[in-house]
Design a protein around this motif. Structure first.
Motif, PDB file in Angstrom:
ATOM      1  N   GLU A 310      28.355 -17.532  -3.129  1.00 54.97           N
ATOM      2  CA  GLU A 310      29.353 -18.251  -2.261  1.00 54.97           C
ATOM      3  C   GLU A 310      29.364 -19.653  -2.688  1.00 54.97           C
ATOM      4  N   ASP A 311      30.521 -20.165  -2.719  1.00 53.35           N
ATOM      5  CA  ASP A 311      30.858 -21.648  -2.961  1.00 53.35           C
ATOM      6  C   ASP A 311      32.177 -22.023  -2.386  1.00 53.35           C
ATOM      7  N   GLU A 312      31.738 -22.637  -1.114  1.00 55.37           N
ATOM      8  CA  GLU A 312      32.949 -22.852  -0.112  1.00 55.37           C
ATOM      9  C   GLU A 312      32.619 -24.087   0.343  1.00 55.37           C
ATOM     10  N   SER A 313      33.962 -24.816   0.502  1.00 56.31           N
ATOM     11  CA  SER A 313      34.007 -26.149   0.875  1.00 56.31           C
ATOM     12  C   SER A 313      34.938 -26.084   2.169  1.00 56.31           C
ATOM     13  N   GLY A 314      34.660 -27.117   3.128  1.00 59.50           N
ATOM     14  CA  GLY A 314      35.432 -27.035   4.450  1.00 59.50           C
ATOM     15  C   GLY A 314      34.563 -28.233   5.196  1.00 59.50           C
ATOM     16  N   LEU A 315      34.751 -27.916   6.550  1.00 58.06           N
ATOM     17  CA  LEU A 315      33.760 -28.859   7.489  1.00 58.06           C
ATOM     18  C   LEU A 315      32.266 -28.200   7.643  1.00 58.06           C
ATOM     19  N   LYS A 316      31.182 -29.286   7.548  1.00 57.95           N
ATOM     20  CA  LYS A 316      30.192 -28.731   7.564  1.00 57.95           C
ATOM     21  C   LYS A 316      29.328 -29.042   9.143  1.00 57.95           C
ATOM     22  N   ILE A 317      29.158 -27.862   9.853  1.00 55.81           N
ATOM     23  CA  ILE A 317      28.599 -28.031  11.051  1.00 55.81           C
ATOM     24  C   ILE A 317      27.202 -27.478  11.405  1.00 55.81           C
TER      25      ILE A 317
END
Length: 458
Positions: A310-317
């Protein structure tokens, strides 16, 4: 007593003067006491600032390389010397090695002033070094070895040019004792053997991958050999495989995967590989297949690598922020504008062919199904909606759940749906730029279960 006079003394109440300063102080004091009490007894909401981030989930392995290799044997006895650069591509007419009755005396390029680096070679090394210096980061220390290999390749190429020049001189001098051999076919040439040249992927064992009893024999210049001894080997195909050992959990996770992202520790290169699983004697092996870049790792039998699952970028919450909330699903055609504002709402059937406008907030819009999600708590049970400019009606019975967080930017809690892309132990990566979703730098409740919609956040 006649000389004594009686005096009538009257006592008056002291006039009370209003002190405005005392009143203001008292009011402020009472306000502070009430505020403190509300804070101590109220529900505290901890805020979390949403930021862009990424989650990388990978597994590290040492893999065993399997490829198309052929060992070439000497045709006669003699002292061997090599004239093709190891790890380079050779053709059928490339001069690879010589055999002679005596050892050859070959000088190295460090002893020849005439074999200094050309300006182009110097500039090449300078550019590589400058690029490394400008882009170096401590977390990518493997770049040091990449720079070393680049410089070594330039120097080895120069040394090989020197040896080729000396070979030409010996041939021109009429050295009848010298036998020159060219490559038997095209391929990548190597001067070592390890006994695994003919192995296939289904023959690799757990001991092979663990390097148990692994030995590699290097073939060197001016060594006395006999006819039939190995003199070099060729890699004749750019197709190659790497076999890794999988535990039961990973094998189960990757059971339906046929393509994975791979990162090589040697040079920090990343590529994609075909993937399959073989099971032998209750042991699972992962087979990674490649069709390029063989020459980069031609001299290796073992490779340290990582499977990037898995290698995902976005908003981290944080996971603690995410809650599940129930909504009514309503066809988008039932939305309208009206009432005392231009806001969005629906027409609620109140009987006798009459309807009443009710403002609503859309929490999510599903473009595929053409449905919008409306707050479940905003309607009474069995509510019927009327379609604008139509006699059609829709009873609120269908519900769905959304995952989301509570946005507290405005001082009160507003539910915002999130689309989860991937997760770690403590965080989610959610999609950014979505309607009805989150944006960078939003503030959300750290613990989603601690608030409800429209709760005032102190």
């Amino acid at each position: 007593m006649a000389g004594n006079k009686l005096t009538n003394i009257q006592v008056y109440r002291k006039k009370w003067n209003i002190n405005i300063g005392v009143i203001i102080f008292g009011a402020v004091f009472i306000y502070l006491v009430v505020t403190v009490l509300l804070y101590l007894t109220g529900n505290h909401v901890t805020a979390y600032e949403v930021r862009e981030g990424s989650i990388l989930k990978d597994n590290a392995y040492t893999g065993f390389i399997v490829r198309d290799e052929t060992i070439v044997q000497a045709e006669s006895d003699g002292y061997i010397n090599y004239f093709a650069l190891e790890g380079s591509k050779v053709g059928a007419k490339t001069r690879v090695y010589t055999l002679s009755d005596k050892k050859l005396e070959l000088t190295s390029n460090t002893d020849e002033e005439s074999l200094e680096l050309t300006s182009e070679e110097q500039n090449s090394i300078l550019m590589k070094t400058q690029s490394f210096s400008e882009n170096f980061r401590e977390e990518q220390f493997s770049d040091v070895y990449t720079l070393k290999n680049n410089i070594t390749n330039v120097l080895e190429s120069k040394s090989n040019q020197s040896r080729q020049a000396q070979l030409d001189a010996m041939v021109a001098a009429g050295n009848n004792d010298l036998q020159i051999y060219t490559a038997v076919s095209d391929g990548i040439i190597l001067y070592s053997t390890d006994g695994y040249e003919n192995i296939t992927t289904d023959q690799v064992t757990e001991d092979d991958i663990s390097k148990a009893n692994y030995e590699s024999k290097n073939l060197t210049d001016n060594t006395k050999i006999k006819a039939g001894d190995p003199v070099y080997k060729l890699i004749r195909s750019n197709d190659w495989s790497v076999v890794i050992l999988l535990n039961d959990e990973t094998a189960k996770e990757l059971a339906d995967v046929n393509r994975v992202k791979v990162s090589f520790s040697k040079d920090n290169e990343t590529t994609y590989a075909g993937f399959s699983i073989q099971t032998k004697k209750d042991t699972s092996y992962g087979i990674l297949t490649f069709d390029s870049s063989m020459i980069r790792y031609a001299e290796e039998r073992y490779l340290d690598l990582e499977l990037i699952l898995e290698d995902e970028s976005g908003l981290k919450i944080p996971k603690s922020s995410v809650v599940t909330k129930k909504f009514y699903t309503v066809p988008k055609d039932y939305l309208t504008s009206g009432g005392n504002s231009s806001g969005t709402g629906v027409l609620v059937d109140i009987g006798k062919d009459q309807s009443q406008f009710q403002s609503v907030e859309v929490y999510y819009s599903d473009e595929e199904s053409n449905l919008v999600y409306l707050d479940y708590d905003a309607f009474d049970s069995n509510t019927v909606l009327k379609k604008p400019d139509s006699s059609e009606t829709y009873e609120l019975t269908k519900t769905k759940k959304l995952k989301g967080v509570y946005n507290i930017n405005k001082g009160y809690a507003i539910f915002r749906q999130v689309q989860i892309l991937c997760e770690s132990d403590e965080y989610y990566i959610v999609a950014s730029g979505q309607d009805y979703g989150l944006t960078n730098y939003d503030h959300i409740a750290l613990y989603g279960d601690s608030v409800r919609t429209d709760d005032v956040v102190f």
